[in-house]
Design an enzyme around this catalytic site. Structure first.
Site, PDB file in Angstrom:
ATOM      1  N   TYR A  33      -9.164   2.532  10.402  1.00 17.26           N
ATOM      2  CA  TYR A  33      -8.442   1.593  11.274  1.00 17.26           C
ATOM      3  C   TYR A  33      -8.164   2.188  12.656  1.00 17.26           C
ATOM      4  O   TYR A  33      -7.842   1.460  13.599  1.00 17.26           O
ATOM      5  CB  TYR A  33      -7.118   1.152  10.635  1.00 17.26           C
ATOM      6  CG  TYR A  33      -7.273   0.265   9.407  1.00 17.26           C
ATOM      7  CD1 TYR A  33      -8.525  -0.168   8.986  1.00 17.26           C
ATOM      8  CD2 TYR A  33      -6.175  -0.140   8.679  1.00 17.26           C
ATOM      9  CE1 TYR A  33      -8.673  -0.969   7.860  1.00 17.26           C
ATOM     10  CE2 TYR A  33      -6.308  -0.949   7.555  1.00 17.26           C
ATOM     11  CZ  TYR A  33      -7.563  -1.353   7.149  1.00 17.26           C
ATOM     12  OH  TYR A  33      -7.694  -2.147   6.036  1.00 17.26           O
ATOM     13  N   ASP A  85     -13.772   1.558  -6.395  1.00 15.39           N
ATOM     14  CA  ASP A  85     -14.216   0.333  -7.077  1.00 15.39           C
ATOM     15  C   ASP A  85     -13.681   0.293  -8.504  1.00 15.39           C
ATOM     16  O   ASP A  85     -13.208  -0.740  -8.996  1.00 15.39           O
ATOM     17  CB  ASP A  85     -15.747   0.186  -7.028  1.00 15.39           C
ATOM     18  CG  ASP A  85     -16.480   1.488  -7.234  1.00 15.39           C
ATOM     19  OD1 ASP A  85     -15.847   2.555  -7.199  1.00 15.39           O
ATOM     20  OD2 ASP A  85     -17.716   1.461  -7.443  1.00 15.39           O
ATOM     21  N   ASP A 119      -4.645  -0.354   1.862  1.00 18.07           N
ATOM     22  CA  ASP A 119      -4.307  -1.696   2.336  1.00 18.07           C
ATOM     23  C   ASP A 119      -4.684  -2.717   1.262  1.00 18.07           C
ATOM     24  O   ASP A 119      -3.888  -3.590   0.878  1.00 18.07           O
ATOM     25  CB  ASP A 119      -5.121  -1.941   3.623  1.00 18.07           C
ATOM     26  CG  ASP A 119      -4.709  -3.202   4.352  1.00 18.07           C
ATOM     27  OD1 ASP A 119      -3.766  -3.862   3.907  1.00 18.07           O
ATOM     28  OD2 ASP A 119      -5.355  -3.523   5.368  1.00 18.07           O
ATOM     29  N   ASP A 123      -2.063  -4.505  -1.871  1.00 15.62           N
ATOM     30  CA  ASP A 123      -1.869  -5.958  -1.963  1.00 15.62           C
ATOM     31  C   ASP A 123      -2.232  -6.476  -3.348  1.00 15.62           C
ATOM     32  O   ASP A 123      -1.556  -7.347  -3.896  1.00 15.62           O
ATOM     33  CB  ASP A 123      -2.714  -6.682  -0.904  1.00 15.62           C
ATOM     34  CG  ASP A 123      -1.909  -6.933   0.372  1.00 15.62           C
ATOM     35  OD1 ASP A 123      -0.911  -6.218   0.580  1.00 15.62           O
ATOM     36  OD2 ASP A 123      -2.284  -7.835   1.140  1.00 15.62           O
TER      37      ASP A 123
END
Ligand code: NAD
Length: 358
Positions: free
Chosen positions: A142, A225, A249, A253
């Site tokens: 990011y 994964d 991130d 969530d």
């Protein structure tokens, strides 16, 4: 008794409503446990932009730098969506994170047994879930340079970002995870993609190195994964998960959603000195702002995290968490977490119930 100064940033939307209840809870434990906490408020986000033309006014930043901890509601809303990127409410948040070097994001995903029905997964898979995701917040893809969109010689456009972590960035987030694990189940699972990405080969190596300083904590590794799959298959196998900015991130969530109730989840963002910003995981919920129905529990639980991680007041933190559990036992729910047979209460009534339980 040392005095400890907390900066309160209500922000936008439901922010002021939920923060008001959290501050009442802070005042109550402050008195009950003689914590010596003082607090003052400042503007951030869209409301700060409206007053001063900046989502992070200089006065707020100065107070934030001087504070021992910050309690934030939420920022943003449709009113400010048309603004230039440089003054959008979210810039206030990002500015606080980067100016205070809040590199360690702690996001618990806790499912109170009383709310097991709220999850989209079967109750037996999630009831009693208690995971802590430690996400690196100020580095990785990011922020990596170079980045951009360029036009190639053949006229085709190409987007590119750089995934980069240096050793010291990995080392400090590793310490954060191991220290947090010591206060919990003493297990850290480091998430990487070391079969494909060199940056996470280094990540894994440094995790192993730092683990030697914490012989009482068990370290394991998992590819991202597989971690995503395991989170929805058997999430209770995890204690602390530590990972980089982008994987964190996404995984945090997903973990939040396992609990089915975003209105219940607190978070912390810490710097190297353990000072930090505490906020609910949810946003400013403009759709319900001003209606007095928002769930204040994520913000109240953020106060508990603040007491535990920045203000060295574990007993007060435990008391708040026990009070929240007690209120749920009584069957009280805000509408976002209510199911049949519950008594539905508003924001202030929920605050009253937590205060009474304390
Ligand atoms: P949101 O989290 O604000 O809302 C999503 C849904 O959850 C809405 O239906 C909302 O009513 C509900 N909800 C959220 N918190 C609740 C609570 N405490 N009690 C009851 N219901 C609750 O996410 P969104 O709608 O995507 O974003 C709204 C605004 O918030 C946007 O401007 C966004 O940029 C901002 N936002 C801010 C933060 C932050 O300040 N940290 C984080 C995420 C989004």
């Amino acid at each position: 008794m040392t005095s400890r100064n907390v900066l309160i940033l209500p922000g936008d939307g439901i922010g002021p409503e939920i923060v008001a209840q959290a501050v009442r809870v802070l005042d109550k434990v402050n008195e009950k446990f003689a914590l010596g906490v003082t607090h003052e408020s400042a503007l951030v986000g869209g409301s700060a932009y409206d007053e001063t033309g900046s989502p992070l006014p200089e006065a707020t930043l100065t107070k934030a730098k001087a504070a021992d901890a910050i309690l934030l509601g939420a920022v943003g809303g449709p009113k400010w969506d048309g603004l230039d990127m440089s003054v959008r409410p979210e810039k206030g948040l990002l500015g606080l994170r980067s100016n205070l070097d809040l590199f360690s994001n702690l996001r618990p995903a806790i499912l109170y047994p009383q709310l097991a029905d709220a999850s989209s997964l079967k109750p037996e898979i999630v009831a009693g879930l208690d995971i802590l995701i430690v996400r690196e917040l100020t580095g990785g893809i990011y922020f990596g340079q170079p980045r951009g969109i360029r036009t190639l010689e053949n006229g085709e456009r190409e987007g590119f970002n750089t995934y980069v972590y240096n050793e010291s960035e990995i080392r400090r987030i590793a310490h954060s995870a191991f220290i947090a694990a010591r206060q919990r189940g003493k297990r850290v699972c480091s998430i990487d993609k070391s079969n494909v990405l060199e940056v996470t080969v280094l990540w894994k190596e440094i995790m192993e190195e730092v683990a030697k300083e914490y012989p009482d904590v068990e370290l394991s590794h998992m590819l991202v994964d597989n971690a995503a799959m395991q989170l929805v298959r058997a999430p209770k196998q995890f204690d602390v998960m530590v990972t980089g900015n982008m994987f964190g991130d996404i995984l945090s969530d997903a973990a939040a959603m396992l609990t089915g109730s975003i209105g219940m989840l607190p978070s912390a963002s810490l710097n190297a000195e353990g000072r930090g910003m505490y906020e609910p995981c949810h946003g400013s919920a403009p759709d319900i702002a001003g209606k007095g129905i928002a769930n204040p529990l994520a913000t109240i639980l953020s106060v508990a995290m603040m007491l535990r991680y920045s203000l060295d007041a574990k007993d007060a933190a435990d008391a708040i968490e026990a009070a929240v559990s007690n209120v749920l036992d009584q069957g009280l729910r805000t509408s976002d977490i209510a199911s049949e047979g519950n008594k539905v209460v508003g924001t202030e009534e929920m605050g009253n119930a937590v205060l009474a339980a304390l």
